[in-house]
Design an enzyme around this catalytic site. Structure first.
Site, PDB file in Angstrom:
ATOM      1  N   HIS A  24     -28.659   0.943  29.623  1.00  0.00           N
ATOM      2  CA  HIS A  24     -27.210   1.129  29.433  1.00  0.00           C
ATOM      3  C   HIS A  24     -26.821   2.574  29.102  1.00  0.00           C
ATOM      4  CE1 HIS A  24     -28.072   0.460  25.181  1.00  0.00           C
ATOM      5  NE2 HIS A  24     -28.215  -0.834  25.320  1.00  0.00           N
ATOM      6  N   HIS A  78     -32.841 -10.332  16.594  1.00  0.00           N
ATOM      7  CA  HIS A  78     -31.765  -9.576  17.254  1.00  0.00           C
ATOM      8  C   HIS A  78     -31.428 -10.271  18.573  1.00  0.00           C
ATOM      9  CE1 HIS A  78     -29.415  -6.376  18.795  1.00  0.00           C
ATOM     10  NE2 HIS A  78     -30.358  -5.648  19.349  1.00  0.00           N
ATOM     11  N   GLU A  80     -29.528  -9.114  21.193  1.00  0.00           N
ATOM     12  CA  GLU A  80     -29.290  -8.369  22.436  1.00  0.00           C
ATOM     13  C   GLU A  80     -30.256  -8.880  23.513  1.00  0.00           C
ATOM     14  OE1 GLU A  80     -29.039  -4.088  22.045  1.00  0.00           O
ATOM     15  OE2 GLU A  80     -28.138  -3.911  24.033  1.00  0.00           O
ATOM     16  N   ASP A  82     -32.177  -7.885  25.782  1.00  0.00           N
ATOM     17  CA  ASP A  82     -33.560  -7.445  26.040  1.00  0.00           C
ATOM     18  C   ASP A  82     -34.542  -8.174  25.143  1.00  0.00           C
ATOM     19  OD1 ASP A  82     -32.140  -5.912  24.125  1.00  0.00           O
ATOM     20  OD2 ASP A  82     -33.635  -4.323  24.160  1.00  0.00           O
ATOM     21  N   HIS A 145     -28.856  -2.477  15.016  1.00  0.00           N
ATOM     22  CA  HIS A 145     -27.646  -1.810  15.431  1.00  0.00           C
ATOM     23  C   HIS A 145     -26.587  -2.781  15.946  1.00  0.00           C
ATOM     24  CE1 HIS A 145     -28.338  -1.761  19.995  1.00  0.00           C
ATOM     25  NE2 HIS A 145     -29.289  -2.499  19.477  1.00  0.00           N
ATOM     26  N   ASP A 164     -35.107  -3.561  16.502  1.00  0.00           N
ATOM     27  CA  ASP A 164     -34.974  -2.312  17.265  1.00  0.00           C
ATOM     28  C   ASP A 164     -35.345  -1.062  16.448  1.00  0.00           C
ATOM     29  OD1 ASP A 164     -34.213  -3.164  19.788  1.00  0.00           O
ATOM     30  OD2 ASP A 164     -32.080  -3.119  19.358  1.00  0.00           O
ATOM     31  N   TYR A 192     -34.862   7.858  20.827  1.00  0.00           N
ATOM     32  CA  TYR A 192     -34.359   6.517  20.516  1.00  0.00           C
ATOM     33  C   TYR A 192     -33.348   6.581  19.367  1.00  0.00           C
ATOM     34  CZ  TYR A 192     -34.839   1.468  19.798  1.00  0.00           C
ATOM     35  OH  TYR A 192     -34.614   0.116  19.684  1.00  0.00           O
ATOM     36  N   HIS A 225     -39.611  -2.379  20.411  1.00  0.00           N
ATOM     37  CA  HIS A 225     -39.875  -1.515  21.584  1.00  0.00           C
ATOM     38  C   HIS A 225     -40.955  -0.504  21.213  1.00  0.00           C
ATOM     39  CE1 HIS A 225     -36.287  -2.852  23.763  1.00  0.00           C
ATOM     40  NE2 HIS A 225     -35.555  -2.622  22.688  1.00  0.00           N
TER      41      HIS A 225
HETATM   42 FE1  FEO Z   1     -30.611  -3.803  20.651  1.00  0.00          FE
HETATM   43 FE2  FEO Z   1     -33.654  -3.621  22.059  1.00  0.00          FE
HETATM   44  O1  FEO Z   1     -31.948  -4.318  21.801  1.00  0.00           O
END
Ligand code: FEO
Length: 397
Positions: A24, A78, A80, A82, A145, A164, A192, A225
């Site tokens: 994104h 989380h 989101e 991903d 976040h 994250d 990041y 990640h």
């Molecule tokens: Fe906020 Fe890795 O997703």
């Protein structure tokens, strides 16, 4: 990528995405990973899942450790996509007894997946759930976040699943920080932070204070990640402390876009002034540099100088993109100024100054505008602008 044992009966079972190049708006030249973790205990617990297209890899990895049907608990740190994109299929395969999430996580899961029959169980901030010989303490990290974000701390293993936070977008065959190149790891972690977390720096400061207050012993930080921090987890906490205090150094960025090279010539003159003043300078032509790489270098730069030609009474579109992106990430404690060439209206400098003010960047000069092509006097003004910014940096801005 095969499962990796982090600690006895604690496994990484995620997926490596070698090919993603845009996250994104953030350039992921070296891919990323979606980390999920499996803990074998009386209640077998899966922490987080992966992006939708990687669902089979996750299931395959779980199967290499244990039958997925034996998973009792799933934790959603989380929502989101991903980390939750494959949740419907995983829950279908696993049929867990409980799915733990924060209160905001429950809201977000319902709004994403519209499934009312999942066994969601909301956990409060600080709540502890025993899973056998181990216990999991949940720590809400709201807006780090997303509103739903939380950490899970596996107390007996001194292991923090940090969602994250402390992540890096970096696809590697290695799973731990001590197996990869240290400076490259730090560069990915900085990118990041600069592109995802910088705007939440005041909350990061609060979180770090809370972690210190709780005195949680941590000998491993496992983010969602990138690689896992085990060599010296305190070191990445220290980096986050500096980044979230927005500590800058004697460094300036000259960021520009140009139509017929006049603004590029001015940019080089501004850089000359900065160099003469004795500060480090990095130049970014937006025609060949990605906004997220500029943002990474802005993380520790005290001065940001922006140059754009005027096009149709506006700044060039790549500069508007850059400023919009940077404004959202809220760099603080910076000085800045604008410059650019024009044909007849010369509005770009004014528009950039307005954006700098909106970003709370101290504008140290009204800006240098040059009609068409800079002559010696125009370039002298640009050098002066660079010298002024350089002196302000040296004085501590
Ligand atoms: Fe906020 Fe890795 O997703």
């Amino acid at each position: 990528m095969p499962p990796t044992e982090l600690k006895k009966d604690v496994y990484w079972v995620g997926a490596v995405d070698w090919n993603i190049r845009d996250f994104h708006g953030y350039s992921t030249y070296k891919g990323t990973t979606y980390n999920a973790y499996l803990v074998l205990d009386e209640k077998v617990t899966l922490f987080d899942t992966v992006k939708g297209p990687f669902r089979s890899e996750l299931l395959h990895n779980i199967r290499r450790v244990i039958d997925p049907a034996r998973i009792d608990y799933v934790v959603v740190n989380h929502v989101e996509m991903d980390h939750s994109g494959c949740l419907p299929e995983i829950l279908e395969a696993v049929r867990p007894e409980k799915v733990f999430c924060s209160a905001k996580g429950q809201e977000a899961l319902l709004r994403h997946f519209h499934s009312k029959d999942w066994p969601l169980q909301v956990v409060a901030d600080g709540e502890t759930v025993r899973i056998g010989r181990r216990s999991v303490q949940f720590l809400e990290t709201r807006m780090l976040h997303w509103p739903d974000s939380m950490f899970s701390y596996l107390a007996e293993e001194r292991l923090l699943f940090s969602s994250d936070a402390f992540g890096q977008h970096w696809a590697t065959s290695e799973r731990f920080d001590d197996q990869v190149d240290g400076p490259e790891l730090l560069a990915h972690a900085a990118k990041y932070y600069a592109n995802i977390l910088l705007l939440y720096s005041p909350l990061v400061q609060k979180l770090l204070g809370r972690v210190r207050e709780l005195g949680l012993p941590i000998d491993m930080i496992a983010p969602d990640h990138g690689v896992i921090w085990r060599r010296n987890p305190a070191a990445i906490l220290e980096r986050y402390d500096a980044w979230s205090r927005q500590v800058t150094k004697e460094k300036a960025l000259v960021i520009y876009d140009t139509m017929w090279k006049s603004t590029a010539t001015m940019a080089r003159a501004v850089a000359d002034g900065l160099i003469q003043a004795g500060v480090q300078v990095k130049m970014f032509d937006l025609q060949v540099n990605h906004r997220s790489d500029v943002m990474t270098e802005a993380l520790d730069a005290r001065a940001l100088l922006f140059g754009s030609s005027t096009l149709n009474n506006q700044m060039l579109p790549r500069m508007a993109d850059m400023l919009t992106y940077m404004k959202g990430l809220k760099p603080r404690n910076r000085i800045g100024a604008a410059f650019g060439s024009y044909g007849w209206s010369g509005d770009a400098v004014r528009h950039i100054n307005r954006e700098l003010e909106a970003m709370k960047i101290e504008v140290i000069h009204p800006g240098v505008s040059v009609q068409y092509v800079p002559d010696h006097e125009g370039l002298r003004q640009c050098v002066e602008l660079g010298l002024l910014a350089g002196r302000r940096i040296r004085e501590g801005a």
